[in-house]
Design a protein around this motif. Structure first.
Motif, PDB file in Angstrom:
ATOM      1  N   VAL A   1      -3.536  -1.499  -1.044  1.00  0.00           N
ATOM      2  CA  VAL A   1      -4.540  -0.391  -0.326  1.00  0.00           C
ATOM      3  C   VAL A   1      -3.472   0.791  -0.539  1.00  0.00           C
ATOM      4  N   ASP A   2      -4.643   1.536  -0.717  1.00  0.00           N
ATOM      5  CA  ASP A   2      -4.400   3.749  -0.752  1.00  0.00           C
ATOM      6  C   ASP A   2      -4.643   4.008   0.609  1.00  0.00           C
ATOM      7  N   PHE A   3      -4.196   4.831   1.870  1.00  0.00           N
ATOM      8  CA  PHE A   3      -4.347   5.465   3.120  1.00  0.00           C
ATOM      9  C   PHE A   3      -4.385   7.473   2.638  1.00  0.00           C
ATOM     10  N   MET A   4      -4.717   7.682   3.443  1.00  0.00           N
ATOM     11  CA  MET A   4      -4.760   9.227   2.893  1.00  0.00           C
ATOM     12  C   MET A   4      -4.793  10.096   4.148  1.00  0.00           C
ATOM     13  N   ARG A   5      -3.448  10.153   4.774  1.00  0.00           N
ATOM     14  CA  ARG A   5      -3.650  11.004   5.800  1.00  0.00           C
ATOM     15  C   ARG A   5      -4.130  12.558   5.968  1.00  0.00           C
ATOM     16  N   LEU A   6      -3.606  12.285   7.185  1.00  0.00           N
ATOM     17  CA  LEU A   6      -5.340  13.688   7.629  1.00  0.00           C
ATOM     18  C   LEU A   6      -4.833  14.881   8.482  1.00  0.00           C
ATOM     19  N   ARG A   7      -5.118  16.017   7.975  1.00  0.00           N
ATOM     20  CA  ARG A   7      -4.693  17.477   8.777  1.00  0.00           C
ATOM     21  C   ARG A   7      -6.012  17.263   9.951  1.00  0.00           C
ATOM     22  N   ARG A   8      -6.000  18.529  10.390  1.00  0.00           N
ATOM     23  CA  ARG A   8      -6.948  18.657  11.811  1.00  0.00           C
ATOM     24  C   ARG A   8      -7.856  19.337  10.712  1.00  0.00           C
ATOM     25  N   THR A   9      -7.572  20.088   9.906  1.00  0.00           N
ATOM     26  CA  THR A   9      -8.887  20.721   9.239  1.00  0.00           C
ATOM     27  C   THR A   9      -9.491  20.052   7.780  1.00  0.00           C
ATOM     28  N   THR A  10      -8.801  18.753   7.602  1.00  0.00           N
ATOM     29  CA  THR A  10      -9.178  17.797   6.922  1.00  0.00           C
ATOM     30  C   THR A  10     -11.150  17.712   6.613  1.00  0.00           C
TER      31      THR A  10
ATOM     32  N   GLY B   1       0.835  -1.296   0.110  1.00  0.00           N
ATOM     33  CA  GLY B   1       0.046  -0.073   0.014  1.00  0.00           C
ATOM     34  C   GLY B   1       0.949   1.022  -0.242  1.00  0.00           C
ATOM     35  N   VAL B   2       0.296   2.323   0.177  1.00  0.00           N
ATOM     36  CA  VAL B   2       0.798   3.461   0.123  1.00  0.00           C
ATOM     37  C   VAL B   2       0.251   4.444   0.960  1.00  0.00           C
ATOM     38  N   VAL B   3       0.932   5.542   1.660  1.00  0.00           N
ATOM     39  CA  VAL B   3       0.369   6.627   2.671  1.00  0.00           C
ATOM     40  C   VAL B   3       0.503   7.864   1.805  1.00  0.00           C
ATOM     41  N   TYR B   4      -0.324   8.699   1.146  1.00  0.00           N
ATOM     42  CA  TYR B   4       0.002   9.748   0.461  1.00  0.00           C
ATOM     43  C   TYR B   4      -0.335  11.317   1.625  1.00  0.00           C
ATOM     44  N   GLY B   5      -0.920  12.196   1.139  1.00  0.00           N
ATOM     45  CA  GLY B   5      -1.400  13.808   1.000  1.00  0.00           C
ATOM     46  C   GLY B   5      -0.773  14.468   2.495  1.00  0.00           C
ATOM     47  N   GLY B   6      -1.340  15.436   2.994  1.00  0.00           N
ATOM     48  CA  GLY B   6      -0.896  15.581   4.529  1.00  0.00           C
ATOM     49  C   GLY B   6       0.459  16.478   4.128  1.00  0.00           C
TER      50      GLY B   6
ATOM     51  N   ASP C   1       2.912   8.309  15.260  1.00  0.00           N
ATOM     52  CA  ASP C   1       1.799   7.274  14.496  1.00  0.00           C
ATOM     53  C   ASP C   1       0.005   8.593  14.151  1.00  0.00           C
ATOM     54  N   VAL C   2       0.121   8.739  12.563  1.00  0.00           N
ATOM     55  CA  VAL C   2      -0.615   9.316  12.098  1.00  0.00           C
ATOM     56  C   VAL C   2      -2.275   8.777  12.073  1.00  0.00           C
ATOM     57  N   ARG C   3      -3.070  10.302  11.823  1.00  0.00           N
ATOM     58  CA  ARG C   3      -4.210   9.594  11.614  1.00  0.00           C
ATOM     59  C   ARG C   3      -4.947   9.832   9.499  1.00  0.00           C
ATOM     60  N   VAL C   4      -5.400   8.097   9.601  1.00  0.00           N
ATOM     61  CA  VAL C   4      -5.408   7.906   8.148  1.00  0.00           C
ATOM     62  C   VAL C   4      -6.769   8.017   7.814  1.00  0.00           C
TER      63      VAL C   4
END
Length: 218
Positions: free
Chosen positions: A94-103, A32-37, A74-77
């Protein structure tokens, strides 16, 4: 804020491309890959059985995850895509997106009920039916509510609570535009049966045609 956010244990994946992905699958992992943020994409891998269990549990793509990986914070995704084998329908990537607090994200939020002990409908024997024990809301990642609350303290038999009557947390809104029912109080089955029987036992009205009265004969 949200209470228990499930942990998702992942591992760093060495290399990218089809060769590295095939190696991961041979080792019982799903690449998988984690992207964004605001950070670079990060190749990862997840134990196949652990991912399959989460997928079978449902709502994997609308559940906030606390991703844990050795050597990383740790990161919220949230999952944004699951590729599957076209024949076996099993996850292959599987693909995950990192989340900022304003997302802004869509999540299912549990419904909490208050006022049951004083509800006149329940006191009369009514039955509370939860049409939607969870409600899908658009929420901000940094301000996710534990639950939303509905008050049935004044609800009578035959009445309901809809989303328009709920005080939603600041910044949250339903994903469905129309007003919809969350819960209602229905009559107990015994009372319904009695009403049905009463209707069945009601005498039928018979129209009498051509009845002669005494004294009308010539």
């Amino acid at each position: 804020m949200a209470g228990e956010i499930p942990d998702l244990e992942v591992e760093a994946r060495a290399g990218t491309g089809k060769g590295a992905a095939r190696t991961a699958r041979r080792n019982g992992m799903v690449p998988g890959v984690v992207y964004g943020g605001g950070a670079d994409p990060l190749p990862i891998q997840i134990p196949f059985n652990a991912l399959l269990k989460r997928l079978k549990a449902g709502r994997f793509m609308s559940t906030l995850q606390n991703m844990k990986m050795e050597g990383q914070d740790d990161v919220r995704v949230i999952c944004r895509n699951v590729q599957r084998d076209v024949v076996k329908d099993l996850p292959t990537h599987v693909d995950f997106m990192r989340l900022r607090r304003t997302t802004k994200i869509n999540l299912y939020i549990p419904v909490e009920v208050v006022g049951e002990e004083v509800s006149p409908g329940l006191k009369k024997g009514g039955v509370l039916s939860m049409i939607r024990p969870e409600v899908e809301l658009v929420v901000t990642a940094g301000d996710i509510p534990d639950h939303i609350t509905i008050d049935i303290s004044e609800l009578e038999i035959g009445e309901n609570v809809s989303i328009s009557s709920v005080n939603l947390p600041a910044g949250a809104k339903p994903t469905i535009d129309r007003d919809f029912v969350i819960a209602n109080i229905s009559a107990p089955s015994g009372l319904k049966s009695q009403d049905d029987d009463a209707e069945d036992d009601a005498p039928e009205e018979v129209e009498v045609i051509g009845e002669e009265k005494e004294g009308d004969e010539e």
